[in-house]
Design an enzyme around this catalytic site. Structure first.
Site, short mmCIF file in Angstrom:
data_model
loop_
_atom_site.label_atom_id
_atom_site.label_comp_id
_atom_site.label_asym_id
_atom_site.label_seq_id
_atom_site.Cartn_x
_atom_site.Cartn_y
_atom_site.Cartn_z
N SER A 56 0.73 -1.31 0.00
CA SER A 56 -0.03 -0.15 0.11
C SER A 56 0.78 1.27 -0.13
O SER A 56 0.33 2.14 -0.56
CB SER A 56 -0.82 -0.08 1.32
OG SER A 56 -0.49 0.07 2.44
N ASP A 74 10.91 0.39 -1.81
CA ASP A 74 9.97 -0.58 -1.46
C ASP A 74 9.46 -0.11 -0.09
O ASP A 74 10.09 0.53 0.67
CB ASP A 74 10.66 -1.85 -1.35
CG ASP A 74 9.69 -3.14 -1.76
OD1 ASP A 74 8.38 -3.12 -1.35
OD2 ASP A 74 10.02 -4.05 -2.04
N ALA A 123 7.84 -1.95 4.00
CA ALA A 123 8.53 -3.17 4.88
C ALA A 123 7.32 -3.37 6.00
O ALA A 123 6.46 -2.46 6.12
CB ALA A 123 9.66 -2.81 5.34
N LYS A 160 10.03 -8.33 5.42
CA LYS A 160 9.11 -7.92 4.24
C LYS A 160 8.29 -9.20 3.74
O LYS A 160 8.32 -10.34 3.89
CB LYS A 160 9.64 -7.59 2.98
CG LYS A 160 10.58 -6.11 3.29
CD LYS A 160 11.35 -5.69 2.23
CE LYS A 160 10.65 -5.54 0.92
NZ LYS A 160 9.12 -5.17 0.88
N GLY A 205 2.84 -8.58 1.68
CA GLY A 205 2.08 -8.26 0.53
C GLY A 205 2.53 -9.30 -0.51
O GLY A 205 1.89 -9.16 -1.78
N GLU A 265 10.53 -8.97 -4.72
CA GLU A 265 11.12 -7.88 -4.18
C GLU A 265 12.80 -8.16 -3.99
O GLU A 265 13.57 -7.21 -3.92
CB GLU A 265 10.50 -7.46 -2.85
CG GLU A 265 9.07 -6.95 -3.27
CD GLU A 265 8.04 -6.87 -1.88
OE1 GLU A 265 7.02 -6.20 -2.00
OE2 GLU A 265 8.48 -7.51 -0.86
N LYS A 268 6.13 0.56 11.99
CA LYS A 268 6.82 -0.69 11.45
C LYS A 268 8.22 -0.57 12.13
O LYS A 268 8.86 -1.78 11.98
CB LYS A 268 6.98 -0.47 9.98
CG LYS A 268 6.10 -0.06 9.02
CD LYS A 268 5.17 -1.26 9.05
CE LYS A 268 3.81 -1.35 7.86
NZ LYS A 268 4.13 -1.14 6.50
C1 5RP Z 1 5.06 -6.72 0.02
C2 5RP Z 1 5.79 -6.29 1.13
C3 5RP Z 1 5.39 -4.80 1.32
O1 5RP Z 1 6.42 -3.85 1.40
C4 5RP Z 1 5.16 -4.85 3.00
O2 5RP Z 1 4.12 -5.86 3.28
C5 5RP Z 1 4.48 -3.44 3.42
O3 5RP Z 1 3.39 -3.15 2.93
P1 5RP Z 1 2.37 -1.90 3.04
O4 5RP Z 1 3.07 -0.92 2.58
O5 5RP Z 1 1.10 -2.18 2.59
O6 5RP Z 1 2.32 -1.63 4.59
O7 5RP Z 1 6.86 -6.73 1.40
O8 5RP Z 1 5.53 -8.05 -0.31
#
Ligand code: 5RP
Length: 228
Positions: A27, A82, A84, A95, A98, A104, A122
């Site tokens: 997201s 990216d 995390a 990570k 998602g 990644e 986080k």
């Molecule tokens: C996807 C990931 C994302 O970077 C992680 O889940 C963070 O997601 P978000 O920005 O929705 O909090 O590793 O595989």
């Protein structure tokens, strides 16, 4: 503007016209991609080529007008951005919640800079205390992998969709989530033990990979810089 958005916008200053970039998933990255698209439309940035880390990111990037490429076409990326799920003080990460951890990680190792964008929720003092560790495994004999992971001191479960079927990654593999009651004691050891298991494709520990972490909190942006 919410915190994820602030982190995403802050990261755009590290992208230069002409860069070849890696685009993570999740997201926070959705917000980054739409802001990147706006800068491309306004002409503030140009000639960006991006390697996406998931089918969903590819779809979003296309919609935002970002030119896509593969790692076979561009083996060296100027920067990968990216999100995390957890970040510790040494810039080690969990990570993959998602479901894009494998691509990644592959994209990140081809990038000169690996910049992580997160909100303050986080940050953790120990990895594995806030979220489970996702592990991508081949679907063949997944039950055996879950039993093996369980004996590493976690509670491992197959990641199921809301309908109850095994969630598959873009690579067609299954995902196991490993919950640690008191966090992961020795991340380096766990990294090498899991990597050595046949049938396990990749896990969500990203150790010593991030070069910068951008953290948004209510008082502004903090940058954590790798010392390596
Ligand atoms: C996807 C990931 C994302 O970077 C992680 O889940 C963070 O997601 P978000 O920005 O929705 O909090 O590793 O595989």
């Amino acid at each position: 503007m919410n915190l994820k958005q602030q982190a995403a916008l802050h990261a755009l200053q590290y992208v230069r016209s002409g860069n070849i970039i890696g685009l993570g998933s999740g997201s926070t990255m959705t917000l980054f991609i739409s802001a990147l698209g706006a800068l491309l439309k306004s002409g503030e940035l140009s000639d960006i080529i991006a390697v996406p880390t998931s089918e969903e990111t590819a779809r979003q990037a296309r919609q935002a007008g970002v030119t896509l490429a593969t790692l076979d076409e561009h083996v060296r990326l100027d920067i990968a951005i990216d999100g995390a799920d957890e970040v510790d003080k040494d810039l080690n990460l969990i990570k993959g919640l998602g479901r894009a951890l494998l691509r990644e990680k592959v994209v990140a190792i081809h990038a000169d800079e690996f910049v992580i964008i997160v909100d303050k929720t986080k940050l953790v003092s120990q990895l594995g205390t806030r979220v489970p560790l996702p592990v991508e495994v081949v679907s063949f004999a997944v039950g055996s992998q879950i039993r093996w992971l369980n004996q590493l001191g976690c509670s491992a479960e197959l990641w199921l969709s809301e309908e109850g079927s095994a969630l598959l990654t873009d690579n067609g593999n299954s995902l196991v989530r490993c919950w640690f009651d008191n966090g992961i004691e020795d991340v380096e050891h766990l990294d090498s033990v899991i990597k050595s298991r046949t049938g396990i494709v990749e896990h969500g520990l990203f150790l010593d990979m991030a070069t910068k972490v951008i953290v948004a909190n209510e008082t502004g942006i903090t940058e954590m810089q790798s010392t390596r």
